[in-house]
Design a protein around this motif. Structure first.
Motif, short mmCIF file in Angstrom:
data_model
loop_
_atom_site.label_atom_id
_atom_site.label_comp_id
_atom_site.label_asym_id
_atom_site.label_seq_id
_atom_site.Cartn_x
_atom_site.Cartn_y
_atom_site.Cartn_z
N GLU A 48 43.41 38.91 41.31
CA GLU A 48 43.46 40.13 41.00
C GLU A 48 42.86 40.74 42.40
N TYR A 49 43.33 42.00 42.53
CA TYR A 49 42.76 42.72 43.95
C TYR A 49 41.92 44.01 43.65
N PHE A 50 41.19 44.26 44.26
CA PHE A 50 40.16 45.26 44.20
C PHE A 50 40.33 46.34 45.70
N ASP A 51 41.05 47.17 45.52
CA ASP A 51 41.24 48.27 46.72
C ASP A 51 40.31 49.15 46.71
N VAL A 52 39.04 48.93 47.40
CA VAL A 52 38.16 50.27 47.40
C VAL A 52 38.47 51.54 48.09
N ALA A 53 39.26 51.25 49.25
CA ALA A 53 39.75 52.62 49.74
C ALA A 53 40.85 53.47 48.52
N ALA A 54 41.73 52.66 48.03
CA ALA A 54 42.64 53.22 47.50
C ALA A 54 41.99 53.48 45.96
N ARG A 55 40.83 53.04 45.48
CA ARG A 55 40.28 53.17 44.35
C ARG A 55 41.25 52.56 43.34
N THR A 56 41.47 51.43 43.49
CA THR A 56 42.53 50.84 42.54
C THR A 56 42.08 49.31 42.41
N ASN A 57 42.48 48.75 40.94
CA ASN A 57 42.14 47.32 40.82
C ASN A 57 43.41 46.84 40.33
N THR A 58 44.00 45.79 40.83
CA THR A 58 45.43 45.28 40.53
C THR A 58 45.12 44.15 39.61
N ASP A 59 45.44 44.17 38.42
CA ASP A 59 44.89 43.22 37.44
C ASP A 59 45.97 41.92 37.54
N PRO A 60 45.54 40.72 36.72
CA PRO A 60 46.34 39.44 37.21
C PRO A 60 47.76 39.75 36.71
N LYS A 61 48.10 40.75 35.96
CA LYS A 61 49.74 40.82 35.43
C LYS A 61 50.24 41.66 36.35
#
Length: 183
Positions: A15-28
């Motif tokens: 999973e990815y957490f992009d603080v600047a873009a305010r996004t969370n890329t889930d495992p899928k």
């Protein structure tokens, strides 16, 4: 332990957490907008809405130094829950000053604050090791991090927050358990 008669082995969830873009890329691979990020020297908080069938809001504290991710899932009405805090064991690395990567190491700790704590998915960890998805060192680290969390939580009256405060980590949960409004 998982209740299934056989364990479905899957690669570690990333999973990815992009603080600047305010996004969370889930495992899928789905990119989810994040409502709140709060960065502390010892970790970060994420709060976001969810379209999951069982819960409508997810709050997580990622604590890289302890290899933990503590989450509160705000369940939809009628969905039963055993725990009030769900703790993932994994590897959390800073890919850049604003991007974090999470690799789940299968083990989970379920906390019922002031009552008890339970370790689950040991069978998944063992199956992943058997299939070569985690090496022995990664498995040992997962077990050590999980047992340290269980010991610490139990020693502090089954309170994750009280245990973490001994490390100077103050968790704040921002949402109440209100049901979702119209969508």
């Amino acid at each position: 332990m998982t209740q299934a008669s056989t364990v479905h082995v899957h690669p570690p969830k990333v999973e990815y957490f992009d603080v600047a873009a305010r996004t969370n890329t889930d495992p899928k691979g789905f990119v989810r907008p994040v409502e709140i990020y709060q960065v502390e020297p010892w970790g970060f908080y994420m709060g976001r809405h969810s379209d999951h069938a069982h819960f409508h809001y997810l709050e997580s504290w990622v604590l890289p130094e302890l290899s933990l991710r503590a989450s509160k899932l705000h369940y939809n009405p009628g969905v039963e829950q055993w725990q009030d805090i769900y703790v993932d064991i994994g590897e959390f690395t800073e890919e850049s000053p604003t991007l974090w990567r999470s690799v789940d190491h299968y083990l989970d700790v379920l906390v019922r604050t002031r009552r008890d704590v339970r370790l689950v998915d040991v069978d998944e960890l063992l199956a992943a090791h058997t299939d070569g998805l985690l090496d022995a060192a990664q498995c040992q680290a997962a077990i050590e991090h999980a047992t340290a969390a269980i010991d610490g939580i139990a020693a502090h009256g089954y309170s994750l927050e009280e245990w973490l405060s001994t490390f100077g980590m103050t968790l704040t949960w921002r949402r109440n358990d209100e049901p979702p409004g119209p969508r």
